[in-house]
Design an enzyme around this catalytic site. Structure first.
Site, PDB file in Angstrom:
ATOM      1  CG  ASP A 280     -50.791  20.540 -21.895  1.00  0.00           C
ATOM      2  OD1 ASP A 280     -51.041  21.029 -22.413  1.00  0.00           O
ATOM      3  OD2 ASP A 280     -50.937  20.663 -20.342  1.00  0.00           O
TER       4      ASP A 280
ATOM      5  NE  ARG B  37     -47.917  15.652 -10.716  1.00  0.00           N
ATOM      6  CZ  ARG B  37     -48.971  15.463 -10.633  1.00  0.00           C
ATOM      7  NH1 ARG B  37     -50.415  14.289 -10.518  1.00  0.00           N
ATOM      8  NH2 ARG B  37     -49.417  17.022 -11.700  1.00  0.00           N
TER       9      ARG B  37
ATOM     10  CB  SER C 219     -53.130  25.282 -14.584  1.00  0.00           C
ATOM     11  OG  SER C 219     -52.649  23.926 -13.908  1.00  0.00           O
TER      12      SER C 219
ATOM     13  CG  ASP D 144     -46.319  18.493 -10.958  1.00  0.00           C
ATOM     14  OD1 ASP D 144     -45.755  17.436  -9.599  1.00  0.00           O
ATOM     15  OD2 ASP D 144     -47.109  18.558 -11.234  1.00  0.00           O
TER      16      ASP D 144
END
Ligand code: ARG
Length: 388
Positions: free
Chosen positions: A13, A92, A173, A121
């Protein structure tokens, strides 16, 4: 030229993001945060440059992550919906803060991330930026781009000669750091199906865990774990050791259908051996040294604090105010806890502290008893009076 700082991992990604942004006229600076995920950072750096980044920052944020994010969450006993120790959620706001810092340093007007439009996120990173640098603009390529599947992304990567790991399609993931691993997608999307063993990254199954129990002692100073079995161990090493140890004994797995901020229920599997061990120990110590009122009030604060972390509000005024409350509660959380790890269980089997509120002469049922039982009658009469 428009300049953007992208939070880059080296995965498909974010690699596609680099090219996609360049195609749209951005100069792309990549930022790689080392939060203990254990990647090969020199490889990831090379990949970013090869994909077209004009500059790459790799920052080792482990120390700051542990002292500024993980330990405060531990002191708050932060756990979301009873099962998630917030490893991803805690990283984050730290990554967001550095995106903002680097953007300032680089004179960039934009930051970018590779989050989808369905998760938490994106919210955590963008709220962080909104609070710390309200004028910065955010680009979220994955949310708006034309690719409808991983395959389409791969085609684009091939066509644009983006170097990606295409060895084998990853079945899950993953998001990993020193506080734990979050695992989703693939077969885990069926909440009725048991997670297959290959989903787990850092823990043994109970069946494969050692058969004899293991005892350890953890000593805390004002809520912070500092010693293992009497020896001082610095934060990063302490977490690594407990992750390994817990993992070997099958401690730290959880399986949760959780409530995302965007309203979706999603199934995620977590591994957080050190978090489980430390949180059990920390709570046991608080039970020993905090008075009832403070202990119970703090439980409500824990719940709110966890929600604030989960929902991306790390830098919000409420969260900052609660930090003051929590650090005040930790003043006497100093002492030692003894734990037993065995076949997936982590149990507290002993605790002691100079600040202990446990008084044997009050609790005992032996002849050493100093509690004046005759006073109980009057106490209960007055306590019950309003209900009569
Ligand atoms: N559900 C977790 C959270 O919202 C983790 C998200 C990332 N998970 C992943 N497997 N990539 O914090």
């Amino acid at each position: 030229m428009k300049k953007v700082v992208l939070a880059y991992s080296g995965g498909l990604d974010t690699s596609v993001c680099v090219k996609w942004l360049k195609d749209r006229g951005y100069e792309v600076v990549c930022f790689i945060a080392d939060v203990g995920q254990g990647d090969n950072f020199s490889l990831v750096r090379k990949r970013a440059l090869k994909t077209g980044a004009s500059k790459v920052y790799v920052k080792d944020l482990k120390k700051e992550f542990i002292s500024g994010f993980i330990f405060p969450a531990l002191c708050a006993n932060a756990v979301y919906e009873g099962k998630y120790f917030l490893a991803t959620a805690l990283s984050r706001p730290l990554i967001g803060k550095y995106l903002v810092d680097i953007a300032k340093k680089e004179g960039a007007g934009y930051i970018a991330h590779g989050c989808t439009g369905k998760g938490n996120d994106q919210v955590r990173i963008e709220v962080t930026a909104a609070i710390l640098a309200p004028k910065l603009k955010v680009v979220a390529p994955v949310r708006v781009w034309e690719f409808k599947s991983r395959e389409e992304e791969m085609d684009y990567a091939r066509e644009k000669k983006i170097p990606v790991d295409i060895t084998r399609r990853k079945p899950y993931s993953l998001d990993k750091n020193i506080w734990g691993v979050s695992i989703e997608c693939g077969v885990l999307e069926d909440p009725w199906k048991e997670p297959p063993d290959d989903a787990y990254q850092m823990t043994k199954s109970v069946a494969r865990a050692a058969s004899a129990p293991k005892y350890i002692e953890i000593c805390f100073e004002q809520g912070i774990p500092c010693y293992i079995n009497g020896k001082y161990v610095e934060g990063e090493e302490l977490l690594k050791r407990l992750n390994k140890l817990g993992g070997d004994y099958g401690v730290g797995r959880s399986d949760l259908v959780e409530s995302r901020l965007v309203g979706i229920k999603s199934r995620e599997v977590y591994e957080a051996p050190a978090a489980v061990i430390l949180s059990e120990a920390h709570r046991a110590l608080e039970n020993l040294v905090l008075d009832r009122d403070l202990l119970h009030f703090k439980e409500m604060i824990s719940l709110k604090y966890s929600e604030l972390i989960y929902n991306g509000l790390w830098y919000s005024p409420l969260k900052l105010a609660l930090d003051k409350f929590i650090s005040q509660t930790q003043k006497k959380v100093t002492g030692t806890v003894r734990l037993k790890l065995h076949k997936g269980n982590c149990s507290v089997v002993g605790r002691r502290s100079d600040y202990s509120l446990y008084k044997k002469e009050l609790a005992t049922y032996s002849k050493e008893d100093k509690f004046d039982q005759s006073l109980a009658e009057g106490f209960i009469k007055i306590w019950a009076m309003p209900f009569k």
